[in-house]
Design a protein around this motif. Structure first.
Motif, mmCIF file in Angstrom:
data_model
loop_
_atom_site.group_PDB
_atom_site.id
_atom_site.type_symbol
_atom_site.label_atom_id
_atom_site.label_comp_id
_atom_site.label_asym_id
_atom_site.label_seq_id
_atom_site.Cartn_x
_atom_site.Cartn_y
_atom_site.Cartn_z
ATOM 1 N N LYS A 1 39.858 33.604 37.392
ATOM 2 C CA LYS A 1 39.282 32.971 38.580
ATOM 3 C C LYS A 1 37.790 33.262 38.579
ATOM 4 O O LYS A 1 37.368 34.403 38.380
ATOM 5 C CB LYS A 1 39.923 33.517 39.846
ATOM 6 C CG LYS A 1 41.413 33.253 39.928
ATOM 7 C CD LYS A 1 42.024 33.955 41.108
ATOM 8 C CE LYS A 1 43.528 33.998 40.984
ATOM 9 N NZ LYS A 1 44.116 34.932 41.944
ATOM 10 N N GLU B 140 37.059 31.499 43.845
ATOM 11 C CA GLU B 140 38.185 31.680 42.924
ATOM 12 C C GLU B 140 38.622 30.384 42.247
ATOM 13 O O GLU B 140 39.804 30.061 42.177
ATOM 14 C CB GLU B 140 39.355 32.360 43.629
ATOM 15 C CG GLU B 140 39.007 33.742 44.126
ATOM 16 C CD GLU B 140 40.179 34.492 44.722
ATOM 17 O OE1 GLU B 140 41.257 33.904 44.925
ATOM 18 O OE2 GLU B 140 40.002 35.691 44.977
ATOM 19 N N GLU C 172 37.705 37.136 38.519
ATOM 20 C CA GLU C 172 38.904 37.899 38.864
ATOM 21 C C GLU C 172 39.948 37.680 37.789
ATOM 22 O O GLU C 172 40.300 36.544 37.478
ATOM 23 C CB GLU C 172 39.450 37.486 40.223
ATOM 24 C CG GLU C 172 40.633 38.320 40.656
ATOM 25 C CD GLU C 172 41.094 38.012 42.071
ATOM 26 O OE1 GLU C 172 42.309 38.115 42.317
ATOM 27 O OE2 GLU C 172 40.253 37.667 42.917
#
Length: 181
Positions: A164, A169, A156
């Motif tokens: 992440k 994450e 991410e």
């Protein structure tokens, strides 16, 4: 500003960032990465690896799945499919679906399996894969269905933050994301 003792003070943070390596994406034309039709099929090639745009991508976050495959499942028609992700064989099975989530079972060729419920537009680590639910639904015509994106690893990218990694994450140390456009 005053501290707990009522004394004035100044709080200052200094961040130093000298990247060892910088990677830039450049598109020939404007691309709306938030367009749901790109999820699972929009591919980016970075450092010789392909990444698919994943569920959860929005105007602030770019979600990418490495070595991803789109999997469409339906009960009773096609409740499971076999996929090969980075030379590992997995069976992806739809256990059940609602209008907003899917219960997914992932079985590795070794026999190890895991089942988790995943809400539409999010992802979780299941049986060694990152599994994202693009859409889930129930209808009288098609039964319970789920459109999934499965991949070896989820990333991410959020502007102004570190990368992440994984559905948990975890911070990818030494990274910084700058999204413009």
């Amino acid at each position: 500003i005053k501290n707990d003792l009522g004394q004035p003070y100044i709080r200052m943070s200094i961040v130093s960032f000298n990247p060892l390596y910088t990677y830039n994406f450049n598109f020939a034309r404007a691309v709306n990465l938030v367009n749901e039709s790109l999820v699972g099929v929009g591919l980016l090639n970075m450092v010789g690896q392909y990444f698919a745009i994943g569920p959860g991508t929005n105007s602030n976050d770019l979600v990418l799945f490495r070595s991803a495959k789109e999997v469409n499942l339906a009960i009773p028609a096609v409740p499971s499919k076999v996929v090969n992700i980075e030379n590992n064989i997995y069976i992806i099975e739809l256990i059940g679906a609602t209008a907003t989530s899917a219960m997914i079972k992932v079985t590795h060729s070794t026999g190890a399996s895991e089942t988790k419920e995943i809400v539409e537009g999010t992802s979780k680590r299941v049986g060694g894969l990152d599994v994202g639910v693009i859409s889930a639904q129930v209808s009288e015509v098609s039964g319970e269905t789920a459109n999934l994106l499965v991949g070896a690893q989820r990333y991410e990218l959020t502007n102004g933050y570190y990368v992440k990694q994984g559905s948990d994450e975890d911070a990818l140390d030494g990274t910084y994301v700058s999204l413009t456009g």
